[in-house]
Scaffold this active site. Structure first.
Site, PDB file in Angstrom:
ATOM      1  CG  HIS A   9      -0.816  15.971 -12.413  1.00 38.62           C
ATOM      2  ND1 HIS A   9      -1.797  15.186 -11.433  1.00 38.62           N
ATOM      3  CD2 HIS A   9      -1.177  15.375 -13.619  1.00 38.62           C
ATOM      4  CE1 HIS A   9      -2.323  14.498 -12.129  1.00 38.62           C
ATOM      5  NE2 HIS A   9      -1.930  14.334 -13.451  1.00 38.62           N
TER       6      HIS A   9
ATOM      7  CG  ASP B 101      -1.622  14.635  -1.483  1.00 43.89           C
ATOM      8  OD1 ASP B 101      -1.263  14.499  -2.658  1.00 43.89           O
ATOM      9  OD2 ASP B 101      -3.070  14.091  -1.364  1.00 43.89           O
TER      10      ASP B 101
ATOM     11  CB  SER C 106      -4.690   1.704   8.083  1.00 38.10           C
ATOM     12  OG  SER C 106      -5.315   0.327   7.411  1.00 38.10           O
TER      13      SER C 106
ATOM     14  N   GLY D 142       7.082   1.786   6.037  1.00 40.39           N
ATOM     15  CA  GLY D 142       6.859   2.078   7.559  1.00 40.39           C
ATOM     16  C   GLY D 142       7.886   1.260   8.356  1.00 40.39           C
ATOM     17  CB  SER D 143       9.170  -2.116   8.618  1.00 44.60           C
ATOM     18  OG  SER D 143       9.861  -2.403   7.494  1.00 44.60           O
TER      19      SER D 143
ATOM     20  NE  ARG E 138      -3.267   0.016   3.024  1.00 47.56           N
ATOM     21  CZ  ARG E 138      -4.592   0.068   3.501  1.00 47.56           C
ATOM     22  NH1 ARG E 138      -5.417  -0.616   3.164  1.00 47.56           N
ATOM     23  NH2 ARG E 138      -4.727   1.254   4.448  1.00 47.56           N
ATOM     24  CB  SER E 139       4.392   2.080   1.359  1.00 48.97           C
ATOM     25  OG  SER E 139       3.917   2.131   2.791  1.00 48.97           O
TER      26      SER E 139
ATOM     27  CD  GLU F 189      -0.823   0.802   4.576  1.00 49.57           C
ATOM     28  OE1 GLU F 189       0.164   0.037   4.771  1.00 49.57           O
ATOM     29  OE2 GLU F 189      -1.810   0.857   4.794  1.00 49.57           O
TER      30      GLU F 189
ATOM     31  NE  ARG G  72      -2.727  15.497  -6.994  1.00 48.44           N
ATOM     32  CZ  ARG G  72      -3.681  15.044  -7.882  1.00 48.44           C
ATOM     33  NH1 ARG G  72      -3.595  14.985  -8.939  1.00 48.44           N
ATOM     34  NH2 ARG G  72      -5.024  14.558  -7.474  1.00 48.44           N
TER      35      ARG G  72
END
Length: 184
Positions: free
Chosen positions: A60, A159, A148, A87-88, A46-47, A151, A57
């Protein structure tokens, strides 16, 4: 709890977690975006999805950015920036990439829960996101499962980097629409 209560708690967790990110280190990452020839972003699972959103982005915004592992990703060079979200900070494939990027001479940005990890120690810029990692169980940092909180915080951080980059470059959002995919 109902959905609204869960959503409120998730937002509280995100606000608490992202408020602890070191602005000085984050500003170094923004400067890295501004001065890099090319930018490469990596992450697993998910990362990795957060990395893809971030690269979109950056594109863009007019940056020359790539997702590591895609077939159209060029070679990394010494004037480039390598951003790795883990994360780890111990994911073996990401640690190997980070070591190689370091050996090539790229500037390394690690975004991790554990800045003293293998990946964190290789980095020139360490962004700590003090969230719960997926293997840590119930640490009291999150009601959410697994990674979660990390992530989600990673995506918000990415962002925020874009917004800060746009601010420093004087870019407006309407310029980004001109770079949006038009074959959809």
């Amino acid at each position: 709890m109902n959905i609204t209560a869960y959503t409120d708690e998730i937002l509280t967790e995100l606000k608490r977690t992202t408020s602890l990110i070191d602005d000085d280190e984050a500003e170094k990452a923004v400067d890295g975006l501004m001065h890099a020839k090319k930018i490469f972003v990596a992450g697993g699972g998910r990362s990795g999805f957060m990395a893809k959103a971030f690269v979109m982005r950056m594109m863009h915004s007019g940056l020359d950015a790539y997702v590591v592992g895609e077939t159209v990703t060029p070679n990394l060079e010494p004037d480039d920036l390598f951003i790795v979200g883990s994360g780890s900070g111990e994911t073996q494939s990401l640690a190997a990439m980070t070591k190689k990027a370091k050996d090539i001479g790229a500037t390394i940005v690690a975004v991790t829960i554990h800045p003293d990890s293998t990946i964190g120690k290789l980095a020139d810029i360490r962004i700590e996101i003090p969230a719960q990692a997926k293997g840590e169980g119930a640490t009291g940092k999150s009601i959410q499962p697994m990674g979660s909180l990390f992530e989600q915080s990673l995506l918000l951080f990415y962002d925020a980097l874009i917004l800060r980059f746009m601010d420093k470059k004087g870019l407006k959002a309407d310029v980004m629409y001109g770079r949006h995919a038009n074959l959809e």
